[in-house]
Design an enzyme around this catalytic site. Structure first.
Site, PDB file in Angstrom:
ATOM      1  N   SER A 567     -22.684  -5.382  51.260  1.00 59.26           N
ATOM      2  CA  SER A 567     -21.228  -5.246  51.150  1.00 59.26           C
ATOM      3  C   SER A 567     -20.563  -6.596  51.357  1.00 59.26           C
ATOM      4  CB  SER A 567     -20.711  -4.259  52.201  1.00 59.26           C
ATOM      5  OG  SER A 567     -19.303  -4.283  52.276  1.00 59.26           O
ATOM      6  N   TYR A 580     -19.816  -0.528  60.729  1.00 60.01           N
ATOM      7  CA  TYR A 580     -20.157  -0.670  59.309  1.00 60.01           C
ATOM      8  C   TYR A 580     -20.438  -2.124  58.951  1.00 60.01           C
ATOM      9  CZ  TYR A 580     -19.715  -0.415  54.222  1.00 60.01           C
ATOM     10  OH  TYR A 580     -19.947  -0.508  52.862  1.00 60.01           O
TER      11      TYR A 580
END
Length: 690
Positions: A567, A580
């Site tokens: 990501s 996350y």
């Protein structure tokens, strides 16, 4: 003799589909059928006699009008006067093109002469196991007479071609009482004045041969005998779970051996028919004799490789034995080529086995794609049935090795191979994508499959995984994609999912670690459970999948690709996302660590850093999208467009955008690239790699 009706092709297709739907009648893509009739010539306005015949390639069971070649019968018969003799009969195939009627249609096959020259309105040439058993029996001619009397005539082996067409036409003329013939070493041909009569005659030959063989087999059993001999101690089938576990252990290593000359995809078969053959005393003798019907050995090669050690021996011992057997097989195949090759023979093709038999476990078959590998296995099952039938009524006696070579390295066969389309970029590659039932994972799997890969859809929800696989594969089904359950946070579940991938296609070459979830909270609201869940799925899960995949890739010795879908957050520090973003940074560093460790095995490890992939995303659809939209004060359906406006390119990032990056990393153009992270975020300056 023709049928004066334009319904002939419709009748032919219907008959072909019925015959081809039953594997007792003919093998996949084997045999051909024809009908003669008349139709109006659009140039002269006169009726002309035509031959509709199944063209080269295709399958009877699924034959349509586009699979038929249509020829002028008068021109085809006129070729008899220009036939230069058996030594030059291959030239006649090109001459068929000058007999074609109209535009389009399939290319005429080598068997066209048989159909055109036999004086019957309808002709079937089929490869039923029962018929080939008679055709390969040592005293097949006498047995044909015993089985059928005068209704079916024996035709000695002759390679398919114009001369065989002449031979069968002469047989038909000399035996007006006959309904067909047994072609030595090959199959059957039947004929009839109507489509119904032809089909009836074909089925009479096939079913009569089945009954004849069944009676002889029953007599052997009553005497306490089996066509394949007694069961040999140590060759009995392992229990199912142990058998399939051993198959999953052996398959990657076998696939690596079978891919020495060219990469292959695999198929595993452990049916009762196969296991019984492998357990019995005549296995070695019969396997060495090889297959006989041209359709069989063109798919299976002239003979298989057979393992002799007990299947439950230590894996290292089995691998060492297989390595030695494989080297011997290659030497033997090269010697076979040298024995029979002529100066104008095509170059030797791959010397690796297409069929590997492991008593107690099953049969491993290999090909340029899954369908080819599967069909090779199906054809060897046909060959087993043929050998069992021939041994029940006589002794199995296939055609001579020199004749097999003449067909395997036939100039016409070589020309057919050269006409095949160029392989797609990911042909022969086997990919496993986690979290692939939706979003980025499904788009990636779809792109990989479209580029030629076999794809394993791994997802926590098995039903969704299977539905996604069916959607991606379409009519090609499990030859292209399969769905498996995979809780990537569970070590045993990961091992089981990878084992299923191996059993489905033979191994794994390309893994995409995509499974993930997101819980976006400030630090003080993030619980230990939130932290553990995300790290279990993405950090631990990626580690487990990569470790199990690397074992398989190393065993194959074919290199491989491991891709992490990380990501933008792996390098971008933002608020309210501690768990996350931390786990994405973990994944990003796994890429670097594994690239450094696995490079010696030619396994490349790379990462992709997407951002703002909203459409189709399981994460966003699960409630995270609504929360993020509320934070930014925009409708949830406009969240993707909102994210796009934050980027340099002002373009929304789609699941397909990430899939394109996966393809770019794995299609071969970047074959010297490892340890790389590719941003797919439409340009987020704060996430630029430094």
């Amino acid at each position: 003799m023709t049928t004066n009706t334009t319904t002939a092709p419709q009748e032919l297709i219907a008959r072909s589909n019925r015959l081809g739907a039953d594997p007792r009648n003919t093998n996949y893509a084997g045999g051909n059928t024809s009908a003669k009739g008349s139709d109006r010539d659009p140039v002269t306005g006169q009726d002309v006699e035509l031959l509709w015949v199944k063209g080269s390639g295709g399958d009877l069971g699924t034959l349509t009008g586009s699979g038929l070649a249509v020829l002028r019968l008068d021109r085809l018969k006129a070729l008899v006067g220009t036939y230069p003799g058996v030594e030059r009969e291959d030239e006649m195939v090109a001459a068929f093109d000058f007999c074609l009627h109209g535009r389009g249609g399939a290319a005429p096959s080598i068997d066209t002469a048989m159909h055109g020259l036999v004086d019957a309105a309808h002709v079937d040439h089929l490869h039923p196991d029962s018929g080939i058993a008679l055709a390969t029996a040592a005293d097949g001619e006498a047995l044909t007479k015993e089985c059928f009397g005068e209704r079916v005539v024996w035709v000695p082996w002759r390679r398919p071609g114009f001369q065989l067409g002449l031979d069968i036409a002469a047989v038909k003329q000399a035996n007006p009482q006959a309904i067909g013939c047994i072609l030595g070493g090959h199959g059957i041909t039947a004929w009839g004045a109507s489509s119904e009569e032809c089909e009836r005659n074909s089925l009479e030959i096939i079913r009569s041969a089945e009954e004849f063989i069944a009676e002889r087999t029953a007599a052997l059993a009553a005497a306490g005998r089996h066509p394949f001999g007694e069961v040999v101690a140590g060759r009995e089938a392992l229990p199912r779970e142990r058998r399939r576990a051993r198959a999953a252990e052996l398959f990657p290593f076998l696939r690596g051996l079978a891919s020495t000359d060219a990469p292959q995809v695999g198929h595993f078969t452990d049916s009762d028919v196969v296991l019984d053959f492998l357990a019995r005393g005549e296995l070695d003798r019969l396997a060495e004799l090889g297959t006989s019907c041209p359709d069989h050995f063109l798919r299976t090669k002239v003979k298989p490789l057979v393992l002799h050690l007990p299947a439950d021996a230590p894996l290292a011992e089995l691998e060492e034995e297989l390595r030695e057997l494989h080297a011997g097989y290659r030497d033997d195949y090269a010697a076979y080529y040298e024995r029979h090759a002529a100066p104008d023979s095509p170059p030797m093709r791959g010397a690796d086995p297409a069929i590997v038999l492991v008593p107690g476990v099953g049969m491993f078959s290999f090909g340029k794609d899954k369908q080819t590998a599967r069909v090779a296995g199906e054809f060897y099952v046909n060959a087993i049935n043929v050998m069992r039938g021939a041994e029940a009524i006589s002794t199995y006696a296939p055609i001579e090795e020199s004749e097999k070579f003449r067909i395997e390295y036939w100039a016409l066969e070589e020309a057919k191979l050269q006409r095949m389309p160029k392989p797609k970029p990911l042909a022969t590659r086997i990919a496993l994508v986690t979290g692939a039932a939706s979003g980025i994972g499904k788009a990636t799997a779809q792109r990989l499959a479209a580029e030629g890969a076999c794809v394993v859809i791994a997802d926590l929800d098995l039903e969704k995984a299977q539905a996604a696989a069916a959607d991606i594969a379409g009519p090609q089904g499990t030859d292209v994609a399969v769905g498996v359950a995979a809780d990537v946070s569970d070590e045993a579940a990961v091992a089981a999912a990878l084992a299923e991938a191996v059993l489905a296609f033979g191994g794994v070459d390309l893994v995409v670690n995509n499974a993930g979830l997101s819980i976006s909270k400030p630090l003080l609201e993030t619980t230990a459970k939130d932290w553990d869940l995300q790290h279990d799925v993405m950090a631990k899960g990626s580690f487990l999948v990569s470790r199990e995949a690397a074992r398989i890739m190393i065993a194959q010795g074919l290199g491989g690709d491991i891709i992490y879908i990380s990501s933008k957050n792996s390098v971008f520090a933002g608020p309210n996302n501690i768990a996350y973003s931390a786990v994405k940074a973990d994944q990003a560093h796994q890429v670097r660590l594994l690239a450094a460790e696995l490079g010696e095995h030619q396994i490349r490890v790379n990462g992709i850093n997407p951002d703002g992939v909203v459409r189709g995303s399981g994460i966003f659809a699960g409630g995270w999208g609504a929360k993020r939209a509320a934070v930014y004060g925009v409708p949830e359906e406009e969240l993707g467009a909102y994210y796009a406006q934050r980027t340099l390119l002002k373009r929304e990032v789609l699941p397909e955008s990430v899939a394109n990056a996966v393809f770019a990393l794995t299609a071969g153009e970047l074959d010297r690239t490892t340890g790389l992270h590719i941003p797919v975020d439409s340009g987020v300056a704060a996430a630029f790699l430094r």
